[in-house]
Design an enzyme around this catalytic site. Structure first.
Site, mmCIF file in Angstrom:
data_model
loop_
_atom_site.group_PDB
_atom_site.id
_atom_site.type_symbol
_atom_site.label_atom_id
_atom_site.label_comp_id
_atom_site.label_asym_id
_atom_site.label_seq_id
_atom_site.Cartn_x
_atom_site.Cartn_y
_atom_site.Cartn_z
ATOM 1 N N ASP A 102 37.476 39.668 37.229
ATOM 2 C CA ASP A 102 36.438 40.667 37.446
ATOM 3 C C ASP A 102 36.513 41.866 36.505
ATOM 4 O OD1 ASP A 102 38.678 42.066 38.274
ATOM 5 O OD2 ASP A 102 38.343 41.653 40.398
ATOM 6 N N GLU A 124 38.515 32.059 39.925
ATOM 7 C CA GLU A 124 38.592 33.090 40.971
ATOM 8 C C GLU A 124 37.180 33.620 41.274
ATOM 9 O OE1 GLU A 124 42.145 35.960 41.414
ATOM 10 O OE2 GLU A 124 40.463 37.296 40.987
ATOM 11 N N GLU A 137 34.672 46.459 39.560
ATOM 12 C CA GLU A 137 35.022 45.037 39.604
ATOM 13 C C GLU A 137 34.076 44.237 40.494
ATOM 14 O OE1 GLU A 137 37.176 47.516 39.872
ATOM 15 O OE2 GLU A 137 38.742 47.210 38.362
ATOM 16 N N HIS A 219 47.240 51.354 41.725
ATOM 17 C CA HIS A 219 46.577 51.689 40.460
ATOM 18 C C HIS A 219 45.063 51.708 40.540
ATOM 19 C CE1 HIS A 219 44.829 47.736 39.304
ATOM 20 N NE2 HIS A 219 45.766 47.261 40.085
ATOM 21 N N ARG A 221 41.142 52.138 40.677
ATOM 22 C CA ARG A 221 40.260 53.279 40.399
ATOM 23 C C ARG A 221 39.870 53.990 41.700
ATOM 24 N NH1 ARG A 221 36.782 53.835 35.635
ATOM 25 N NH2 ARG A 221 37.891 52.032 34.885
ATOM 26 N N HIS A 250 51.700 51.506 36.711
ATOM 27 C CA HIS A 250 50.635 50.725 36.063
ATOM 28 C C HIS A 250 50.409 51.279 34.667
ATOM 29 C CE1 HIS A 250 46.541 49.028 35.473
ATOM 30 N NE2 HIS A 250 47.015 48.061 36.225
HETATM 31 N N1 UDP Z 1 52.693 42.530 37.783
HETATM 32 C C1 UDP Z 1 53.609 42.484 36.730
HETATM 33 N N2 UDP Z 1 54.382 43.599 36.501
HETATM 34 C C2 UDP Z 1 54.268 44.739 37.232
HETATM 35 C C3 UDP Z 1 53.322 44.769 38.285
HETATM 36 C C4 UDP Z 1 52.563 43.660 38.537
HETATM 37 O O1 UDP Z 1 53.742 41.458 36.048
HETATM 38 O O2 UDP Z 1 54.976 45.704 36.960
HETATM 39 C C5 UDP Z 1 51.841 41.356 38.005
HETATM 40 C C6 UDP Z 1 51.820 40.839 39.418
HETATM 41 O O3 UDP Z 1 52.704 39.757 39.550
HETATM 42 C C7 UDP Z 1 50.383 40.415 39.629
HETATM 43 C C8 UDP Z 1 49.596 41.170 38.581
HETATM 44 O O4 UDP Z 1 50.531 41.766 37.707
HETATM 45 O O5 UDP Z 1 50.181 39.036 39.400
HETATM 46 C C9 UDP Z 1 48.708 42.209 39.209
HETATM 47 O O6 UDP Z 1 48.137 42.969 38.225
HETATM 48 P P1 UDP Z 1 47.333 44.303 38.557
HETATM 49 O O7 UDP Z 1 47.881 44.893 39.816
HETATM 50 O O8 UDP Z 1 47.362 45.089 37.294
HETATM 51 O O9 UDP Z 1 45.848 43.802 38.727
HETATM 52 P P2 UDP Z 1 45.024 43.241 39.965
HETATM 53 O O10 UDP Z 1 45.742 42.056 40.512
HETATM 54 O O11 UDP Z 1 44.853 44.344 40.948
HETATM 55 O O12 UDP Z 1 43.724 42.843 39.328
#
Ligand code: UDP
Length: 380
Positions: A102, A124, A137, A219, A221, A250
Site C-alpha cells: 500500500d 496483499e 495507505e 512509526h 503517520r 523507524h
Molecule cells: N522490521 C525490521 N527491522 C526493524 C523493524 C521491523 O526488519 O527494526 C520488519 C518487520 O519484521 C516487519 C516489517 O519490518 O516485517 C515492518 O515494517 P514497517 O513497520 O516499516 O511497515 P508496515 O508493516 O507497518 O507497513
C-alpha cells in the site's frame, strides 16, 4: 487487453520499502524456482533498508531508481516515480507487473503498469481498516484494487472486502500472506548457520538473563501526533516492571525524535537503529509481547505465539484480533500500561493470547502466487 501490450515476457516486481522487500522476496524466489524471469525494480523509497532486506534473502535489485528525496511527500514521490517506472516497463515489456501492499511505490508501480496496459498482480490485496486511516495507505489500497488484474488476498476477510468493492471473484485468489513465508525462510537461514546467528546476536542490545523482553515499534503517520503518549506509556512500563524493553526506531525521523527524547535516559529501555530483518525476527521470537502500530509486525508476532498490543484504534488486520492473538489498545498511556501489566505478570493472561492458529497463512503463500503468475504468463 487492447493494442499496445508489450510482449517481452517475464515479470517485473516493483518495490521500494522494507515491508515490500520482506513480502516480495519469497515471491521472487518462488517465481525463480519455476523458471520465471524476474526483474526486481526498486524505486529507492527506503533505498538502504530495501537493499539490506533483500540481501537477507540473497537478492539484489536489478534496477535501482534511487528516487527518494529528504522530506518528500507521497504525492511528489508518485509524480516522480510514475514516468520513470513507465519507461522501465516500456523497455522491459513484461508479461506482468507485481506490486505489494500500500505504499507510494505500490501505487506508482500499479499505475505505470496499467498505463502501459500490462497486467498488474497485487500481493496483499483487500486489506481494509473501515476508516480513512492509515492515510494515505488505505487510499492507495483502494485505488490499486481498481488497477490490478490479479488480486492475491491473504485471507478470506480480505477476499470479501474486494468482492464488496466489485472486484470479480475470478480475479481474486486467497493465498495467505508471504510475510509468513519470509519468517520461515529467515528461521531456516538462522537455524542452518551458527556464524550468522552469532553475527545477529552481536547487533542486538544486551538482554538480561531471566527477564521478560517487551518489543516496541511505532512509526505510523496517524500516530505521529500520539508519539508523546506512546513514549509516556513505554516509560511507565519500564518503571513498573523489571523487564527489558527494546525499541527499534523507524527510518522515518518524525517518530524517532519524540521516542528518543523521552526514553533515552530510561535504563531498561534500549533504543536502537532500524534492525536488519534477521535481527528483528530473532528479537520477535524472544519477546514476551510486542507493542506496535506496524502492519507486518501484527502479522508476524502471532506466528511466534507472541501477543500483540496494537497501538491504534482500528486495524486492517482483524484476523489476529479474531484469533485472540492481538488487541487494539490505542495510544492512551493508562490503557496501554494496564494491558501490558496482565501480559507480563500473569501467565494465564499471556497464554490466552498465545494462539496456535496462524491467522495470516501457512508459509506457502509465495508458491501459490508464483504458480498462478507462471500459469498466467504462459497462457498469454
Ligand atoms: N522490521 C525490521 N527491522 C526493524 C523493524 C521491523 O526488519 O527494526 C520488519 C518487520 O519484521 C516487519 C516489517 O519490518 O516485517 C515492518 O515494517 P514497517 O513497520 O516499516 O511497515 P508496515 O508493516 O507497518 O507497513
Amino acid at each position: 487487453m487492447s493494442g499496445g501490450v508489450p510482449s517481452g515476457g517475464g515479470v517485473v516486481c516493483v518495490l521500494g520499502t522494507r515491508p515490500e522487500a520482506i513480502k516480495l522476496a519469497p515471491v521472487v524466489l518462488a517465481l525463480a524456482a519455476r523458471g520465471v524471469v524476474v526483474t526486481l525494480c526498486s524505486t529507492g523509497q527506503q533505498r538502504d533498508l530495501t537493499r539490506a532486506t533483500l540481501d537477507d534473502f540473497g537478492l539484489v535489485p536489478n534496477i535501482d531508481l534511487d528516487l527518494m528525496q529528504p522530506d518528500q511527500s507521497p504525492q511528489a514521490f508518485v509524480a516522480t516515480a510514475l514516468p520513470l517506472l513507465g519507461q522501465t516497463i516500456a523497455r522491459l515489456a513484461p508479461a506482468m507487473v507485481i506490486v505489494q501492499g500500500d505504499t507510494a511505490t505500490t501505487l506508482a508501480g500499479a499505475m505505470a503498469a496499467a498505463y502501459a496496459c500490462v497486467p498488474v498482480a497485487h500481493v496483499e490485496a483487500g486489506l481494509r481498516s473501515g476508516t480513512a486511516e492509515p492515510f494515505p495507505e488505505d487510499m492507495h489500497r483502494r485505488v490499486i484494487a481498481q488497477l490490478a488484474t490479479h488480486h492475491f488476498a491473504p485471507t478470506q476477510i480480505a477476499q470479501a472486502a474486494l468482492v464488496r468493492e466489485g472486484i470479480a471473484w475470478g480475479a481474486i485468489s486467497v493465498t495467505g500472506n508471504p510475510v509468513i513465508d519470509a519468517l520461515r525462510l529467515a528461521e531456516a537461514r538462522l537455524g542452518a548457520d551458527a556464524a550468522l546467528r552469532a553475527g545477529v546476536d552481536q547487533v542486538l542490545p544486551p538482554l538480561r538473563e531471566g527477564r521478560a523482553m517487551v518489543l516496541v515499534t511505532a512509526h505510523r503517520r496517524e500516530n505521529h501526533v500520539h508519539m508523546a503518549s506512546i513514549a509516556e506509556a513505554v516509560a511507565a512500563i519500564a518503571e513498573a516492571h523489571d523487564v527489558d524493553i527494546v525499541v527499534p526506531l523507524h527510518p522515518n525521523p518524525a517518530s524517532g525524535a519524540v521516542l528518543r527524547g523521552r526514553l533515552e535516559q530510561v535504563t531498561n529501555v534500549a533504543l536502537v537503529q532500524p534492525l536488519g530483518y534477521l535481527a528483528f525476527v530473532t528479537l520477535l521470537r524472544r519477546a514476551r509481547l510486542v507493542l506496535t502500530d506496524s502492519g507486518g509486525v501484527q502479522e508476524e508476532a502471532p506466528a511466534f505465539g507472541c501477543p500483540v498490543l496494537v497501538l491504534r484504534d482500528s486495524t486492517e488486520r482483524p484476523e489476529g484480533i479474531e484469533a485472540g492473538a492481538a488487541r487494539l489498545v490505542g495510544t492512551d498511556p493508562a490503557t496501554i500500561v494496564a494491558a501490558v501489566a496482565g501480559l507480563i505478570t500473569d501467565d494465564a493472561v499471556h497464554a490466552a493470547m498465545t494462539t496456535a492458529i496462524l491467522p495470516y497463512g501457512d508459509g506457502y503463500a509465495a508458491d501459490r502466487i508464483a504458480a498462478i503468475v507462471a500459469a498466467e504468463i504462459v497462457r498469454r
